[in-house]
Scaffold this active site. Sequence first.
Site, mmCIF file in Angstrom:
data_model
loop_
_atom_site.group_PDB
_atom_site.id
_atom_site.type_symbol
_atom_site.label_atom_id
_atom_site.label_comp_id
_atom_site.label_asym_id
_atom_site.label_seq_id
_atom_site.Cartn_x
_atom_site.Cartn_y
_atom_site.Cartn_z
ATOM 1 N N HIS A 55 -8.595 -3.476 -1.540
ATOM 2 C CA HIS A 55 -7.254 -3.056 -1.130
ATOM 3 C C HIS A 55 -6.758 -3.824 0.088
ATOM 4 C CE1 HIS A 55 -3.808 -0.454 -1.153
ATOM 5 N NE2 HIS A 55 -4.019 -0.095 0.102
ATOM 6 N N SER A 99 0.827 -1.198 0.000
ATOM 7 C CA SER A 99 0.000 0.000 0.000
ATOM 8 C C SER A 99 0.870 1.260 0.000
ATOM 9 C CB SER A 99 -0.945 -0.047 1.207
ATOM 10 O OG SER A 99 -1.851 1.025 1.201
ATOM 11 N N ASP A 137 -9.433 -3.700 -6.292
ATOM 12 C CA ASP A 137 -8.878 -2.611 -5.480
ATOM 13 C C ASP A 137 -9.378 -1.259 -5.996
ATOM 14 O OD1 ASP A 137 -7.307 -0.826 -4.016
ATOM 15 O OD2 ASP A 137 -5.545 -2.114 -4.077
#
Length: 392
Positions: free
Chosen positions: A361, A158, A328
Amino acid sequence: MDHQSVPDMPAEIIPPATRLMALADRFQLKAGGELHRARLGYETWGRLSPARDNAILLLGGFSASAHAASNADDPSAGWWERMIGPGKPIDTDRWFVICIASLGGCFGSTGPASINPATGQRYRLGFPEVSIEDTAEAAVQAVRRLGIAQLACVIGTSMGGMTALSLLCRHPGLARSHINISGACQATAFAIAIRSLQRQAITSDPEWREGYYSRATAPSAGMRLARMLGTLSYRSIEEWDIRFGRTPIGRERAVPNPKASFAPEFMIETYLHQQADRFIGRYDPNCYLYLSRAIDRFDLGDQTGGDIMAALSRAAIDQALVIGVTSDLLFPLCQQEMIAEGLRRGDVATETLRITSLRGHDAFLADFEQFGPPIGRFLTSIACRQPDCANA
């Protein structure tokens, strides 16, 4: 407002096993400021080999501490517990793993919740602008102070994927390989919009008080709203439909007052409130503001006059694994495809992996069965390039 009369704000939240490393006394920041007597929070697992060639640097997401896995000093589960340890995909019988906490956060590295040595008070909004690049530079200092000339691998998840790319492009040759998981070279407009709403939720809370909140009166309502927005964006629309659909809570619809009629009515609403309640007290509001803005402002192309591909081609690593998730919303798959393309332009042997998951995500935190094996295989492949592979 008399700021001196305001009680102390919520303190930093430093996990028991997190060690604190002093950074260079006049730590220069990308935006032009500097930090004095700054520190970096970090944790380690495994042992550094005599040749010092088995180190892995792990860079985590926005709300991640350095406590990625349990260890002797802190047996509590870390944020990537199933991934790190003896016999696990990131095998600490072979690898020496270092995980750092980002600058600007509240988990040990210097940030708005830290004490300003010049005043003896917490920085609050007096903290200078901090960037993804600043955390990358702090990580480089940590690696060198641990006596490591070259990392075997840098892993970024991330926001940590952004930090990893910055580190590799600023310091070519510092690592031999890279795993980028749901990372990006810059934020999308959608992601910026979500974080903008989160910041507005916090700063619109009357208890925020321009950053001068106290322990007893932190802007909890704003933080709850910010966390609920974040939670929505971390998963996919399809998952919300499958998990909750339109399932009602089951309460009576007839209520005694008008306000109560707008209380949560569906299970998805209850879940968001529960997740937000769990977050309160676990992250400092000012740190939330600073780090979320740092993500928005990051652009890897800043290092090469706006040319992202040129920046990626400077990484100077041998091989890479780039992983993205089909659902995502925050860091969409096209961003990982851009990373892979840029690395290949720099002659990096790059493997891409598209993971089909409904968990959006957050998939790298939840879908261990899909992430663990390919990460383990990649690390085994780079281990077998080392001279002692036959003895592994």
